[in-house]
Design a protein around this motif. Structure first.
Motif, mmCIF file in Angstrom:
data_model
loop_
_atom_site.group_PDB
_atom_site.id
_atom_site.type_symbol
_atom_site.label_atom_id
_atom_site.label_comp_id
_atom_site.label_asym_id
_atom_site.label_seq_id
_atom_site.Cartn_x
_atom_site.Cartn_y
_atom_site.Cartn_z
ATOM 1 N N ILE A 195 1.966 14.098 -14.090
ATOM 2 C CA ILE A 195 0.908 14.438 -15.050
ATOM 3 C C ILE A 195 0.478 15.887 -14.883
ATOM 4 O O ILE A 195 0.289 16.608 -15.863
ATOM 5 N N SER A 196 0.351 16.322 -13.651
ATOM 6 C CA SER A 196 -0.040 17.701 -13.380
ATOM 7 C C SER A 196 0.996 18.679 -13.934
ATOM 8 O O SER A 196 0.649 19.683 -14.563
ATOM 9 N N MET A 197 2.278 18.365 -13.721
ATOM 10 C CA MET A 197 3.335 19.233 -14.222
ATOM 11 C C MET A 197 3.335 19.259 -15.754
ATOM 12 O O MET A 197 3.488 20.319 -16.363
ATOM 13 N N GLN A 198 3.152 18.090 -16.384
ATOM 14 C CA GLN A 198 3.120 18.033 -17.846
ATOM 15 C C GLN A 198 1.936 18.825 -18.397
ATOM 16 O O GLN A 198 2.076 19.533 -19.394
ATOM 17 N N ALA A 199 0.790 18.715 -17.752
ATOM 18 C CA ALA A 199 -0.387 19.456 -18.193
ATOM 19 C C ALA A 199 -0.149 20.960 -18.078
ATOM 20 O O ALA A 199 -0.492 21.729 -18.984
ATOM 21 N N GLN A 200 0.444 21.364 -16.977
ATOM 22 C CA GLN A 200 0.735 22.783 -16.788
ATOM 23 C C GLN A 200 1.710 23.278 -17.846
ATOM 24 O O GLN A 200 1.537 24.351 -18.405
ATOM 25 N N GLN A 201 2.718 22.467 -18.140
ATOM 26 C CA GLN A 201 3.700 22.851 -19.151
ATOM 27 C C GLN A 201 3.035 23.002 -20.517
ATOM 28 O O GLN A 201 3.325 23.941 -21.254
ATOM 29 N N MET A 202 2.118 22.092 -20.835
ATOM 30 C CA MET A 202 1.436 22.172 -22.121
ATOM 31 C C MET A 202 0.553 23.407 -22.211
ATOM 32 O O MET A 202 0.486 24.056 -23.243
ATOM 33 N N MET A 203 -0.124 23.740 -21.107
ATOM 34 C CA MET A 203 -1.049 24.868 -21.117
ATOM 35 C C MET A 203 -0.332 26.208 -21.028
ATOM 36 O O MET A 203 -0.732 27.168 -21.683
ATOM 37 N N GLU A 204 0.714 26.271 -20.224
ATOM 38 C CA GLU A 204 1.381 27.547 -19.975
ATOM 39 C C GLU A 204 2.705 27.693 -20.712
ATOM 40 O O GLU A 204 3.275 28.776 -20.742
ATOM 41 N N THR A 254 0.806 -1.216 0.000
ATOM 42 C CA THR A 254 0.000 0.000 0.000
ATOM 43 C C THR A 254 0.840 1.267 0.000
ATOM 44 O O THR A 254 0.551 2.205 -0.742
ATOM 45 N N HIS A 255 1.880 1.291 0.811
ATOM 46 C CA HIS A 255 2.719 2.490 0.894
ATOM 47 C C HIS A 255 3.402 2.766 -0.451
ATOM 48 O O HIS A 255 3.408 3.910 -0.918
ATOM 49 N N LEU A 256 3.962 1.739 -1.060
ATOM 50 C CA LEU A 256 4.645 1.930 -2.344
ATOM 51 C C LEU A 256 3.655 2.306 -3.437
ATOM 52 O O LEU A 256 3.930 3.192 -4.249
ATOM 53 N N GLU A 257 2.489 1.663 -3.454
ATOM 54 C CA GLU A 257 1.463 2.013 -4.434
ATOM 55 C C GLU A 257 1.071 3.477 -4.310
ATOM 56 O O GLU A 257 0.974 4.192 -5.311
ATOM 57 N N GLN A 258 0.850 3.939 -3.085
ATOM 58 C CA GLN A 258 0.446 5.321 -2.852
ATOM 59 C C GLN A 258 1.550 6.292 -3.260
ATOM 60 O O GLN A 258 1.287 7.325 -3.867
ATOM 61 N N THR A 259 2.789 5.946 -2.945
ATOM 62 C CA THR A 259 3.913 6.809 -3.311
ATOM 63 C C THR A 259 4.048 6.907 -4.827
ATOM 64 O O THR A 259 4.251 7.998 -5.372
ATOM 65 N N LEU A 260 3.926 5.769 -5.519
ATOM 66 C CA LEU A 260 4.006 5.775 -6.988
ATOM 67 C C LEU A 260 2.839 6.543 -7.596
ATOM 68 O O LEU A 260 3.021 7.293 -8.567
ATOM 69 N N ASN A 261 1.643 6.383 -7.041
ATOM 70 C CA ASN A 261 0.481 7.129 -7.546
ATOM 71 C C ASN A 261 0.666 8.627 -7.346
ATOM 72 O O ASN A 261 0.330 9.423 -8.230
ATOM 73 N N ASP A 262 1.202 9.005 -6.194
ATOM 74 C CA ASP A 262 1.469 10.414 -5.922
ATOM 75 C C ASP A 262 2.490 10.965 -6.925
ATOM 76 O O ASP A 262 2.325 12.060 -7.466
ATOM 77 N N PHE A 263 3.520 10.190 -7.176
ATOM 78 C CA PHE A 263 4.553 10.579 -8.138
ATOM 79 C C PHE A 263 3.947 10.775 -9.525
ATOM 80 O O PHE A 263 4.184 11.791 -10.182
ATOM 81 N N LYS A 264 3.129 9.823 -9.975
ATOM 82 C CA LYS A 264 2.498 9.917 -11.301
ATOM 83 C C LYS A 264 1.564 11.116 -11.380
ATOM 84 O O LYS A 264 1.542 11.825 -12.383
ATOM 85 N N THR A 265 0.789 11.330 -10.329
ATOM 86 C CA THR A 265 -0.143 12.462 -10.311
ATOM 87 C C THR A 265 0.602 13.777 -10.457
ATOM 88 O O THR A 265 0.196 14.654 -11.227
ATOM 89 N N LYS A 266 1.698 13.907 -9.728
ATOM 90 C CA LYS A 266 2.490 15.138 -9.810
ATOM 91 C C LYS A 266 3.121 15.296 -11.201
ATOM 92 O O LYS A 266 3.175 16.401 -11.742
#
Length: 120
Positions: free
Chosen positions: A48-57, A34-46
């Motif tokens: 994707i968010s950064m990539q989306a921001q880069q594309m938009m801005e 669970t801990h590793l899954e959550q850490t990896l999900n957090d990493f992926k979310t961040k």
């Protein structure tokens, strides 16, 4: 040639690829941690968010980028997380290559309409 049949063959070829098999195998190893899954999900979310921001801005948020780099360094210390990220990268590169090949035909004719050019 039936395009749908070929699409199903491509689907099967991807499932039979080493990249896919290794990626699925390491995902199975992670299930239940669970801990590793959550850490990896957090990493992926961040990511994707950064990539989306880069594309938009057109620019990257330096603070977000630093957080991702720091989280990446922490993850790479865990052998299973490092293996997962490496397998994910190899699989993603293969899929990206397939998308590039398909994109040669998937412009939907909009290049000429939106770009002011006409396609022959």
């Amino acid at each position: 040639m039936n395009v749908y049949d070929e699409a199903h063959k491509l689907n099967q070829a991807i499932k039979e690829s080493e990249e896919y098999k290794q990626y699925q195998a390491v995902k199975e190893k992670i299930k239940g941690n669970t801990h590793l899954e959550q850490t990896l999900n957090d990493f992926k979310t961040k990511q994707i968010s950064m990539q989306a921001q880069q594309m938009m801005e057109g620019q990257m948020n330096q603070e977000a980028m630093a957080q991702i780099q720091q989280l990446s360094m922490v993850l790479m210390q865990d052998p299973l997380a490092a293996e997962y990220l490496q397998c994910e990268m190899r699989f993603s590169l293969m899929i990206n290559d397939v998308y590039q090949i398909l994109s040669e035909v998937i412009d939907l004719g909009l290049g000429g309409v939106l770009g002011g050019k006409q396609n022959d």
